[in-house]
Design a protein around this motif. Structure first.
Motif, PDB file in Angstrom:
ATOM      1  N   PRO A 159      20.397 -77.808  -0.606  1.00  0.00           N
ATOM      2  CA  PRO A 159      20.008 -76.790   0.379  1.00  0.00           C
ATOM      3  C   PRO A 159      19.931 -75.384  -0.197  1.00  0.00           C
ATOM      4  O   PRO A 159      19.302 -74.520   0.392  1.00  0.00           O
ATOM      5  N   THR A 160      20.556 -75.148  -1.337  1.00  0.00           N
ATOM      6  CA  THR A 160      20.599 -73.770  -1.838  1.00  0.00           C
ATOM      7  C   THR A 160      19.653 -73.531  -3.014  1.00  0.00           C
ATOM      8  O   THR A 160      19.680 -72.460  -3.604  1.00  0.00           O
ATOM      9  N   ALA A 161      18.786 -74.527  -3.302  1.00  0.00           N
ATOM     10  CA  ALA A 161      17.836 -74.336  -4.402  1.00  0.00           C
ATOM     11  C   ALA A 161      16.935 -73.147  -4.074  1.00  0.00           C
ATOM     12  O   ALA A 161      16.337 -73.086  -2.997  1.00  0.00           O
ATOM     13  N   GLY A 162      16.889 -72.178  -4.954  1.00  0.00           N
ATOM     14  CA  GLY A 162      16.007 -71.026  -4.762  1.00  0.00           C
ATOM     15  C   GLY A 162      16.499 -69.996  -3.756  1.00  0.00           C
ATOM     16  O   GLY A 162      15.757 -69.105  -3.371  1.00  0.00           O
ATOM     17  N   VAL A 163      17.745 -70.140  -3.305  1.00  0.00           N
ATOM     18  CA  VAL A 163      18.300 -69.172  -2.347  1.00  0.00           C
ATOM     19  C   VAL A 163      19.132 -68.147  -3.125  1.00  0.00           C
ATOM     20  O   VAL A 163      19.914 -68.527  -3.998  1.00  0.00           O
ATOM     21  N   ASP A 164      18.962 -66.853  -2.815  1.00  0.00           N
ATOM     22  CA  ASP A 164      19.692 -65.858  -3.623  1.00  0.00           C
ATOM     23  C   ASP A 164      21.197 -65.915  -3.349  1.00  0.00           C
ATOM     24  O   ASP A 164      21.648 -66.496  -2.355  1.00  0.00           O
ATOM     25  N   ILE A 165      21.954 -65.295  -4.255  1.00  0.00           N
ATOM     26  CA  ILE A 165      23.408 -65.478  -4.235  1.00  0.00           C
ATOM     27  C   ILE A 165      24.040 -65.053  -2.913  1.00  0.00           C
ATOM     28  O   ILE A 165      24.874 -65.763  -2.361  1.00  0.00           O
ATOM     29  N   GLU A 166      23.592 -63.910  -2.375  1.00  0.00           N
ATOM     30  CA  GLU A 166      24.207 -63.418  -1.145  1.00  0.00           C
ATOM     31  C   GLU A 166      23.994 -64.410   0.006  1.00  0.00           C
ATOM     32  O   GLU A 166      24.927 -64.757   0.731  1.00  0.00           O
ATOM     33  N   LEU A 167      22.754 -64.882   0.118  1.00  0.00           N
ATOM     34  CA  LEU A 167      22.469 -65.825   1.208  1.00  0.00           C
ATOM     35  C   LEU A 167      23.123 -67.172   0.972  1.00  0.00           C
ATOM     36  O   LEU A 167      23.498 -67.869   1.913  1.00  0.00           O
TER      37      LEU A 167
END
Ligand SMILES: Nc1ncnc2c1ncn2[C@@H]1O[C@H](COP(=O)(O)OP(=O)(O)OP(=O)(O)O)[C@@H](O)[C@H]1O
Length: 301
Positions: A159-167
């Motif tokens: 689910p976090t592929a390509g999601v920036d660190i904060e998000l």
């Protein structure tokens, strides 16, 4: 809650045996990481659970219901967050979520949907079209979509592929909150520190087979016999000074440090050997194994 018995999958097209006799039992409230290299078989397993791929052999029970014989019941129990974007981008966020609710015969769940959108920082995107969302927003929308029918098990495929660190951290907080509220969660990820932070149980799939299935803490403990120690001296050291420790592979770092790979049970013995040589050290640093190190050791075995 989820029982997988002797499940195998061979894709007809290329005769690829993507899953070989998988057995898993996930109980209510567990937070499990499913790890594996590219092509290990994780998505195949998730797609079987989602009803998108037919298993070749075996049995899957979700909440006591048979995946194939009682498909409707099993669909109510699980929410799947797929790896690929899986919605029509010509609908607004609100329309998409209403449509998804409609599949489950839900009508008056606006308040719950708002709550979900708020938790995943998407509330102001309600009227935006799917195609107008950024990559990270699309991923978060997939999570909301998987949850509209209040499933008991949430399965997330990267689910976090390509999601920036904060998000990513917003997502972690959200998943922790869900887990606390009793949700059973299975998380597939390539970010091992993510699994280390969130999950209690770790399953590693390699080449279609489960090669590890342990509580995370036990896995770390079992593999943590070998530790890396750095010893600081108050004088410039030379590799020749440490020949008496050659079996521990000494390496000089920053002129005044020596690093050793040792069995943790040997630590006292080694420090005594150093002191017997009148080599006064001023600091000592022990680096523990991370889940990532354990994972790499497992898949290289
Ligand atoms: N539809 C398909 N037809 C034929 N072979 C497939 C199909 N889907 C997957 N495979 C093969 O099955 C094996 C397992 O693939 P799968 O997608 O399950 O791996 P994965 O662990 O999810 O990998 P990744 O981390 O890259 O997503 C791979 O060898 C893949 O090429």
């Amino acid at each position: 809650m989820l029982k997988i018995n002797n499940v195998s999958k061979t894709y007809l097209k290329n005769q690829k045996e993507a899953l070989k006799n998988i057995n898993l039992n996930i109980t209510k409230g567990e937070f499990t990481a499913l790890l594996g290299q590219n092509g290990a078989g994780k998505t195949t397993l998730i797609n079987i659970l989602a009803g998108n791929v037919k298993k070749t052999h075996g049995e899957v029970k979700i909440g006591g219901y048979d995946l194939e014989k009682q498909e409707l019941e099993t669909k109510k129990i699980i929410g799947i967050v797929p790896q690929e974007i899986s919605y029509d981008p010509a609908f607004t966020v609100e329309e998409l979520l209403k449509k998804q609710s409609g599949y489950f015969g839900l009508k008056n769940n606006n308040e719950y949907i708002d709550e979900l959108l708020e938790s995943l920082a998407l509330k102001d995107k309600k009227k935006a079209y799917g195609r107008e969302l950024s990559g990270g927003m699309k991923r978060r929308l997939l999570i909301v979509k998987a949850l509209v029918h209040k499933p008991e098990i949430l399965i997330l495929d990267e689910p976090t592929a390509g999601v920036d660190i904060e998000l990513r951290h917003t997502m972690y907080e959200f998943l922790r909150k869900l887990h606390k509220s009793g949700m059973t969660i299975i998380l597939t990820t390539h970010y091992i520190e993510e699994a280390e932070k969130l999950c209690k149980r770790v399953i590693v799939i390699n080449n279609g087979s489960i090669i590890a299935d342990e509580p995370k803490d036990k896995l770390l403990k079992d593999f943590s016999k070998e530790i890396k120690v750095e010893i600081d001296f108050d004088w410039e050291v030379n590799i020749a000074d440490f020949e008496f420790l050659s079996e521990y592979h000494p390496k000089i770092k920053d002129k005044r440090k020596v690093s050793l790979k040792i069995d943790k049970n040997d630590l006292t013995k080694i420090l005594e050997m150093i002191m017997q040589k009148n080599m006064k050290f001023v600091d000592l640093n022990i680096e523990k194994q991370k889940l990532e190190d354990v994972y790499l050791q497992l898949i290289r075995r």
